[in-house]
Design an enzyme around this catalytic site. Sequence first.
Site, mmCIF file in Angstrom:
data_model
loop_
_atom_site.group_PDB
_atom_site.id
_atom_site.type_symbol
_atom_site.label_atom_id
_atom_site.label_comp_id
_atom_site.label_asym_id
_atom_site.label_seq_id
_atom_site.Cartn_x
_atom_site.Cartn_y
_atom_site.Cartn_z
ATOM 1 N N ARG A 85 0.815 -1.231 0.000
ATOM 2 C CA ARG A 85 0.000 0.000 0.000
ATOM 3 C C ARG A 85 0.843 1.275 0.000
ATOM 4 O O ARG A 85 0.302 2.371 -0.100
ATOM 5 C CB ARG A 85 -0.988 -0.006 1.185
ATOM 6 C CG ARG A 85 -1.997 1.132 1.117
ATOM 7 C CD ARG A 85 -3.065 1.054 2.189
ATOM 8 N NE ARG A 85 -2.567 0.645 3.483
ATOM 9 C CZ ARG A 85 -1.876 1.440 4.303
ATOM 10 N NH1 ARG A 85 -1.622 2.682 3.965
ATOM 11 N NH2 ARG A 85 -1.457 0.984 5.458
ATOM 12 N N TYR A 119 -15.510 10.102 -19.354
ATOM 13 C CA TYR A 119 -15.945 8.759 -18.971
ATOM 14 C C TYR A 119 -17.109 8.862 -17.977
ATOM 15 O O TYR A 119 -17.039 9.654 -17.027
ATOM 16 C CB TYR A 119 -14.744 8.030 -18.342
ATOM 17 C CG TYR A 119 -15.066 6.675 -17.788
ATOM 18 C CD1 TYR A 119 -15.410 5.628 -18.634
ATOM 19 C CD2 TYR A 119 -15.012 6.435 -16.425
ATOM 20 C CE1 TYR A 119 -15.708 4.376 -18.123
ATOM 21 C CE2 TYR A 119 -15.299 5.182 -15.902
ATOM 22 C CZ TYR A 119 -15.653 4.159 -16.759
ATOM 23 O OH TYR A 119 -15.940 2.922 -16.249
ATOM 24 N N ASP A 172 -7.271 12.343 -18.734
ATOM 25 C CA ASP A 172 -7.487 10.895 -18.806
ATOM 26 C C ASP A 172 -7.040 10.474 -20.206
ATOM 27 O O ASP A 172 -7.663 10.820 -21.207
ATOM 28 C CB ASP A 172 -8.976 10.600 -18.571
ATOM 29 C CG ASP A 172 -9.290 9.115 -18.559
ATOM 30 O OD1 ASP A 172 -8.571 8.344 -19.225
ATOM 31 O OD2 ASP A 172 -10.276 8.731 -17.906
HETATM 32 C C1 LIG Z 1 -12.832 2.485 -17.902
HETATM 33 C C2 LIG Z 1 -12.419 3.889 -17.858
HETATM 34 C C3 LIG Z 1 -12.131 4.521 -16.642
HETATM 35 C C4 LIG Z 1 -12.291 3.821 -15.307
HETATM 36 O O1 LIG Z 1 -11.418 2.743 -15.189
HETATM 37 P P1 LIG Z 1 -11.713 1.471 -14.235
HETATM 38 O O2 LIG Z 1 -10.489 0.657 -14.414
HETATM 39 O O3 LIG Z 1 -12.961 0.824 -14.741
HETATM 40 O O4 LIG Z 1 -11.896 1.996 -12.863
HETATM 41 C C5 LIG Z 1 -11.713 5.836 -16.677
HETATM 42 N N1 LIG Z 1 -11.594 6.503 -17.839
HETATM 43 C C6 LIG Z 1 -11.866 5.931 -19.022
HETATM 44 C C7 LIG Z 1 -11.712 6.730 -20.272
HETATM 45 C C8 LIG Z 1 -12.295 4.609 -19.072
HETATM 46 O O5 LIG Z 1 -12.577 4.070 -20.260
#
Ligand SMILES: *Cc1c(COP(=O)(O)O)cnc(C)c1O
Length: 376
Positions: A43, A97, A168
């Site tokens: 962790r 997302y 992201d």
């Molecule tokens: C799937 C996704 C997430 C979240 O990811 P997890 O691994 O499901 O928590 C965030 N951003 C985008 C663009 C995604 O496609």
Amino acid sequence: MKKDTQCVHSGTLKDKTTRGVNTPIFTSSSFQYLDEPENIYPRYFNTPNQKAIIAKLCALENAEDGLIFSSGMAAISTVLFAFLNSGDHVVMQKDIYGGTHHFATAEFDRFGIQYTFTSNKTEDIADAIQQNTKIIYIETPSNPLLLITDIEAVAQIAKSKNILSVIDNTFATPINQNPLDLGIDIVAHSGTKSLGGHSDICCGAVVASKHHIETIRAAACNFGGSLNALTCYFLERSLKTLAIRVEKQSKNAYRIAQRLQNHARIQKVYYPGLESHPGYEIAKRQMNAFGAMLAFELDPQAIDAEQFQKKLKLITPAVSLGGVETIICSPMLTSHAKISAEECIELGINDRQLRLSVGIEDADDLIADIEQALAN
Ligand SMILES: *Cc1c(COP(=O)(O)O)cnc(C)c1O
């Protein structure tokens, strides 16, 4: 080193005991502490398997440091809560997302964090900035309609106002897009998607400067969303083929987008690699290839979306994305199921749209499957 080489070699911790070529799976959660200044613990985000992946991702994203998480949302929520205080404001692109959108609307209010959702246009993002704005959060290409945000322009605005910029980068992957090079402060990934690439693990990652990672690590140790050694190993193994997979997926997606664009029963194709796409010029500038994701809208007179999905033989209607197999989903019923009908209209999402995550199969086989399902 170039990306293909980094995918295979960067970060590998060769096994000294057996002279094996791979990083071994180090399962210990307890480490002798007297000889080393750093206390190792899962962790604390500092085990050998976690570090091996971080080194590879840092090489691929040109980052100084990073953290590997147990999911994409663990990565994203930890980054946001690491920097945001009560009374702070966040500017968020609205077509992000679905899970991140829901995270903001479900969690921010009770911590006194303010937020504004904006379009992906640079002017709208700039206009949404307030005195107390701490973070600008973007995602490009966006989900599900593959809108393109001008990364460099947003990064410049953020820098000029002393605001943190977070992106992201899940859809593009570090193969197709490197936001840190364009001035973004922090890059988040859902590793569950293309990084894992085989639809069998759940994980996430964040990369940034050493300075920012220090702040995020402090919060991450409290929130606890770290990744276990076994999944780290799967992820490291997957990353060795990331470049070759993403290249093939991007080529396949481009071919499918071109074909569907001219199909009589398809009303619209959303793919940043098509010249008709509003973000084409920016995408060409900031991406190495246009990626594995595309969306299209069926002609309502021709065929029903559910019927179409049922007729597919090779392509599976399934959630998630970025795997070696091609899958399809209705955003309205999956990623955007928690988003209100009015908001879906505002985002331009309707029940005739389908999102395709293109795999590494032969493009002709994929096109043939789509065409037979579109035929009567
Ligand atoms: C799937 C996704 C997430 C979240 O990811 P997890 O691994 O499901 O928590 C965030 N951003 C985008 C663009 C995604 O496609």
